[in-house]
Design a protein around this motif. Structure first.
Motif, PDB file in Angstrom:
ATOM      1  N   SER A   7      31.344 -11.383  -1.074  1.00 57.48           N
ATOM      2  CA  SER A   7      30.681 -12.166  -0.036  1.00 57.48           C
ATOM      3  C   SER A   7      29.555 -11.338   0.588  1.00 57.48           C
ATOM      4  CB  SER A   7      31.700 -12.601   1.030  1.00 57.48           C
ATOM      5  OG  SER A   7      32.286 -11.481   1.645  1.00 57.48           O
ATOM      6  N   THR A   8      28.747 -11.989   1.409  1.00 62.63           N
ATOM      7  CA  THR A   8      27.620 -11.293   2.037  1.00 62.63           C
ATOM      8  C   THR A   8      27.625 -11.512   3.546  1.00 62.63           C
ATOM      9  OG1 THR A   8      26.144 -13.174   1.711  1.00 62.63           O
ATOM     10  CG2 THR A   8      26.132 -11.477   0.006  1.00 62.63           C
ATOM     11  N   LEU A   9      27.007 -10.582   4.237  1.00 57.48           N
ATOM     12  CA  LEU A   9      26.836 -10.682   5.679  1.00 57.48           C
ATOM     13  C   LEU A   9      25.369 -10.408   5.978  1.00 57.48           C
ATOM     14  CD1 LEU A   9      28.180 -10.999   8.466  1.00 57.48           C
ATOM     15  CD2 LEU A   9      28.469  -8.502   8.470  1.00 57.48           C
ATOM     16  N   LYS A  10      24.721 -11.357   6.658  1.00 57.97           N
ATOM     17  CA  LYS A  10      23.316 -11.200   7.032  1.00 57.97           C
ATOM     18  C   LYS A  10      23.228 -11.145   8.548  1.00 57.97           C
ATOM     19  CE  LYS A  10      21.549 -13.708   3.072  1.00 57.97           C
ATOM     20  NZ  LYS A  10      20.879 -14.924   2.607  1.00 57.97           N
ATOM     21  N   LEU A  11      22.577 -10.103   9.046  1.00 59.22           N
ATOM     22  CA  LEU A  11      22.355  -9.935  10.480  1.00 59.22           C
ATOM     23  C   LEU A  11      20.885 -10.170  10.775  1.00 59.22           C
ATOM     24  CD1 LEU A  11      24.416  -6.658  10.947  1.00 59.22           C
ATOM     25  CD2 LEU A  11      25.201  -9.006  11.271  1.00 59.22           C
ATOM     26  N   ARG A  12      20.629 -10.911  11.830  1.00 63.93           N
ATOM     27  CA  ARG A  12      19.242 -11.204  12.203  1.00 63.93           C
ATOM     28  C   ARG A  12      19.065 -11.031  13.698  1.00 63.93           C
ATOM     29  NH1 ARG A  12      18.612 -16.449   8.439  1.00 63.93           N
ATOM     30  NH2 ARG A  12      18.204 -15.292   6.546  1.00 63.93           N
ATOM     31  N   SER A  13      17.875 -10.609  14.058  1.00 55.22           N
ATOM     32  CA  SER A  13      17.521 -10.524  15.474  1.00 55.22           C
ATOM     33  C   SER A  13      16.073 -10.958  15.620  1.00 55.22           C
ATOM     34  CB  SER A  13      17.724  -9.100  16.002  1.00 55.22           C
ATOM     35  OG  SER A  13      16.837  -8.216  15.355  1.00 55.22           O
ATOM     36  N   GLY A  14      15.753 -11.413  16.789  1.00 55.37           N
ATOM     37  CA  GLY A  14      14.379 -11.830  17.041  1.00 55.37           C
ATOM     38  C   GLY A  14      14.017 -11.627  18.494  1.00 55.37           C
ATOM     39  N   LEU A  15      12.763 -11.340  18.723  1.00 50.75           N
ATOM     40  CA  LEU A  15      12.239 -11.187  20.071  1.00 50.75           C
ATOM     41  C   LEU A  15      10.986 -12.032  20.172  1.00 50.75           C
ATOM     42  CD1 LEU A  15      12.367  -9.716  22.824  1.00 50.75           C
ATOM     43  CD2 LEU A  15      10.889  -7.969  21.816  1.00 50.75           C
ATOM     44  N   ARG A  16      10.950 -12.900  21.164  1.00 57.15           N
ATOM     45  CA  ARG A  16       9.779 -13.748  21.397  1.00 57.15           C
ATOM     46  C   ARG A  16       9.126 -13.338  22.706  1.00 57.15           C
ATOM     47  NH1 ARG A  16      12.526 -19.102  21.848  1.00 57.15           N
ATOM     48  NH2 ARG A  16      14.380 -17.824  22.031  1.00 57.15           N
ATOM     49  N   SER A  50      21.844 -13.355  15.420  1.00 58.26           N
ATOM     50  CA  SER A  50      22.762 -14.174  14.623  1.00 58.26           C
ATOM     51  C   SER A  50      23.349 -13.328  13.501  1.00 58.26           C
ATOM     52  CB  SER A  50      22.064 -15.406  14.042  1.00 58.26           C
ATOM     53  OG  SER A  50      21.146 -15.043  13.034  1.00 58.26           O
ATOM     54  N   ALA A  51      24.518 -13.743  13.059  1.00 61.20           N
ATOM     55  CA  ALA A  51      25.187 -13.112  11.923  1.00 61.20           C
ATOM     56  C   ALA A  51      25.724 -14.240  11.049  1.00 61.20           C
ATOM     57  CB  ALA A  51      26.324 -12.217  12.384  1.00 61.20           C
ATOM     58  N   THR A  52      25.460 -14.168   9.734  1.00 64.90           N
ATOM     59  CA  THR A  52      25.925 -15.194   8.805  1.00 64.90           C
ATOM     60  C   THR A  52      26.754 -14.546   7.701  1.00 64.90           C
ATOM     61  OG1 THR A  52      23.982 -16.571   9.210  1.00 64.90           O
ATOM     62  CG2 THR A  52      25.226 -17.021   7.197  1.00 64.90           C
ATOM     63  N   TRP A  53      27.983 -15.020   7.561  1.00 62.08           N
ATOM     64  CA  TRP A  53      28.845 -14.607   6.464  1.00 62.08           C
ATOM     65  C   TRP A  53      28.811 -15.718   5.420  1.00 62.08           C
ATOM     66  CZ3 TRP A  53      32.986 -17.293   4.520  1.00 62.08           C
ATOM     67  CH2 TRP A  53      33.701 -16.645   3.509  1.00 62.08           C
ATOM     68  N   SER A  54      28.633 -15.361   4.139  1.00 63.92           N
ATOM     69  CA  SER A  54      28.639 -16.335   3.038  1.00 63.92           C
ATOM     70  C   SER A  54      29.666 -15.903   2.008  1.00 63.92           C
ATOM     71  CB  SER A  54      27.264 -16.416   2.370  1.00 63.92           C
ATOM     72  OG  SER A  54      26.295 -16.873   3.285  1.00 63.92           O
ATOM     73  N   SER A  55      30.418 -16.869   1.497  1.00 61.55           N
ATOM     74  CA  SER A  55      31.427 -16.568   0.479  1.00 61.55           C
ATOM     75  C   SER A  55      30.751 -16.123  -0.817  1.00 61.55           C
ATOM     76  CB  SER A  55      32.304 -17.798   0.221  1.00 61.55           C
ATOM     77  OG  SER A  55      31.520 -18.857  -0.300  1.00 61.55           O
ATOM     78  N   SER A  56      31.530 -15.541  -1.692  1.00 67.48           N
ATOM     79  CA  SER A  56      30.968 -14.993  -2.937  1.00 67.48           C
ATOM     80  C   SER A  56      30.318 -16.072  -3.801  1.00 67.48           C
ATOM     81  CB  SER A  56      32.048 -14.258  -3.730  1.00 67.48           C
ATOM     82  OG  SER A  56      33.111 -15.147  -4.015  1.00 67.48           O
ATOM     83  N   ASN A  57      30.792 -17.314  -3.756  1.00 71.58           N
ATOM     84  CA  ASN A  57      30.190 -18.390  -4.554  1.00 71.58           C
ATOM     85  C   ASN A  57      29.214 -19.241  -3.729  1.00 71.58           C
ATOM     86  OD1 ASN A  57      31.903 -19.811  -2.931  1.00 71.58           O
ATOM     87  ND2 ASN A  57      33.212 -20.575  -4.574  1.00 71.58           N
ATOM     88  N   ASP A  58      28.921 -18.836  -2.520  1.00 64.29           N
ATOM     89  CA  ASP A  58      28.003 -19.536  -1.605  1.00 64.29           C
ATOM     90  C   ASP A  58      28.444 -20.951  -1.254  1.00 64.29           C
ATOM     91  OD1 ASP A  58      26.160 -17.734  -0.757  1.00 64.29           O
ATOM     92  OD2 ASP A  58      24.670 -18.183  -2.289  1.00 64.29           O
ATOM     93  N   ASN A  59      29.702 -21.295  -1.476  1.00 62.55           N
ATOM     94  CA  ASN A  59      30.192 -22.623  -1.121  1.00 62.55           C
ATOM     95  C   ASN A  59      30.536 -22.738   0.359  1.00 62.55           C
ATOM     96  OD1 ASN A  59      29.895 -23.510  -3.695  1.00 62.55           O
ATOM     97  ND2 ASN A  59      32.067 -23.417  -4.220  1.00 62.55           N
ATOM     98  N   THR A  63      28.011 -19.045  10.517  1.00 62.69           N
ATOM     99  CA  THR A  63      26.986 -18.365  11.303  1.00 62.69           C
ATOM    100  C   THR A  63      27.396 -18.364  12.766  1.00 62.69           C
ATOM    101  OG1 THR A  63      25.218 -19.048   9.801  1.00 62.69           O
ATOM    102  CG2 THR A  63      24.545 -18.390  12.016  1.00 62.69           C
ATOM    103  N   ALA A  64      27.314 -17.214  13.400  1.00 59.46           N
ATOM    104  CA  ALA A  64      27.489 -17.077  14.848  1.00 59.46           C
ATOM    105  C   ALA A  64      26.120 -16.712  15.419  1.00 59.46           C
ATOM    106  CB  ALA A  64      28.501 -15.990  15.161  1.00 59.46           C
ATOM    107  N   TYR A  65      25.741 -17.358  16.519  1.00 54.65           N
ATOM    108  CA  TYR A  65      24.418 -17.084  17.074  1.00 54.65           C
ATOM    109  C   TYR A  65      24.464 -16.984  18.602  1.00 54.65           C
ATOM    110  CZ  TYR A  65      24.331 -22.067  18.185  1.00 54.65           C
ATOM    111  OH  TYR A  65      24.636 -23.304  18.682  1.00 54.65           O
ATOM    112  N   VAL A  66      23.496 -16.255  19.126  1.00 54.84           N
ATOM    113  CA  VAL A  66      23.248 -16.157  20.562  1.00 54.84           C
ATOM    114  C   VAL A  66      21.743 -16.283  20.742  1.00 54.84           C
ATOM    115  CG1 VAL A  66      23.456 -14.769  22.642  1.00 54.84           C
ATOM    116  CG2 VAL A  66      25.198 -14.583  20.868  1.00 54.84           C
ATOM    117  N   ARG A  67      21.337 -17.234  21.568  1.00 52.75           N
ATOM    118  CA  ARG A  67      19.910 -17.423  21.861  1.00 52.75           C
ATOM    119  C   ARG A  67      19.661 -17.107  23.326  1.00 52.75           C
ATOM    120  NH1 ARG A  67      20.500 -22.735  18.850  1.00 52.75           N
ATOM    121  NH2 ARG A  67      20.060 -22.150  16.713  1.00 52.75           N
TER     122      ARG A  67
END
Length: 112
Positions: A7-16, A50-59, A63-67
């Protein structure tokens, strides 16, 4: 980031950044009575995570997010309504729209 089970974990951040600006103008009558002709909105910084976890087959993904992490509410629009009074004009109502406050949540996605 790849995890050991495939599986994968993607972390994202943004500043406006929003620079200061003038919102709705007051009427020329209100400006003639001494009111400032514009309502000023100060500069703002807004952060998101935000952080997004995806299963190994992407099915499946979660996503958890804070804005607006700093809960930085500010005016995006302002309208003042004035009436004439013997001692001078008076503000009888003011409408203001604010940005979204601190917001958080989860998004679950399932695919076939």
């Amino acid at each position: 980031m790849d995890l050991s089970n495939g599986s994968t974990l993607k972390l994202r951040s943004g500043l406006r950044y929003r620079s200061a600006y003038d919102t709705n103008p007051l009427s020329s009558e209100a400006a003639a009575l001494g009111y400032q002709p514009w309502v000023r909105t100060d500069e703002q910084y807004l952060g998101d995570l935000s952080a997004t976890w995806s299963s190994s087959n992407d099915n499946l993904s979660l996503t958890a997010y804070v804005r607006n992490i700093g809960d930085n509410e500010h005016r995006t629009n302002a309208t003042l309504n004035l009436i004439a009074q013997p001692m001078g004009p008076a503000i009888v109502s003011a409408d203001t729209r604010l940005t979204e406050p601190l917001t958080f949540g989860f998004v679950l996605t399932a695919r076939r």
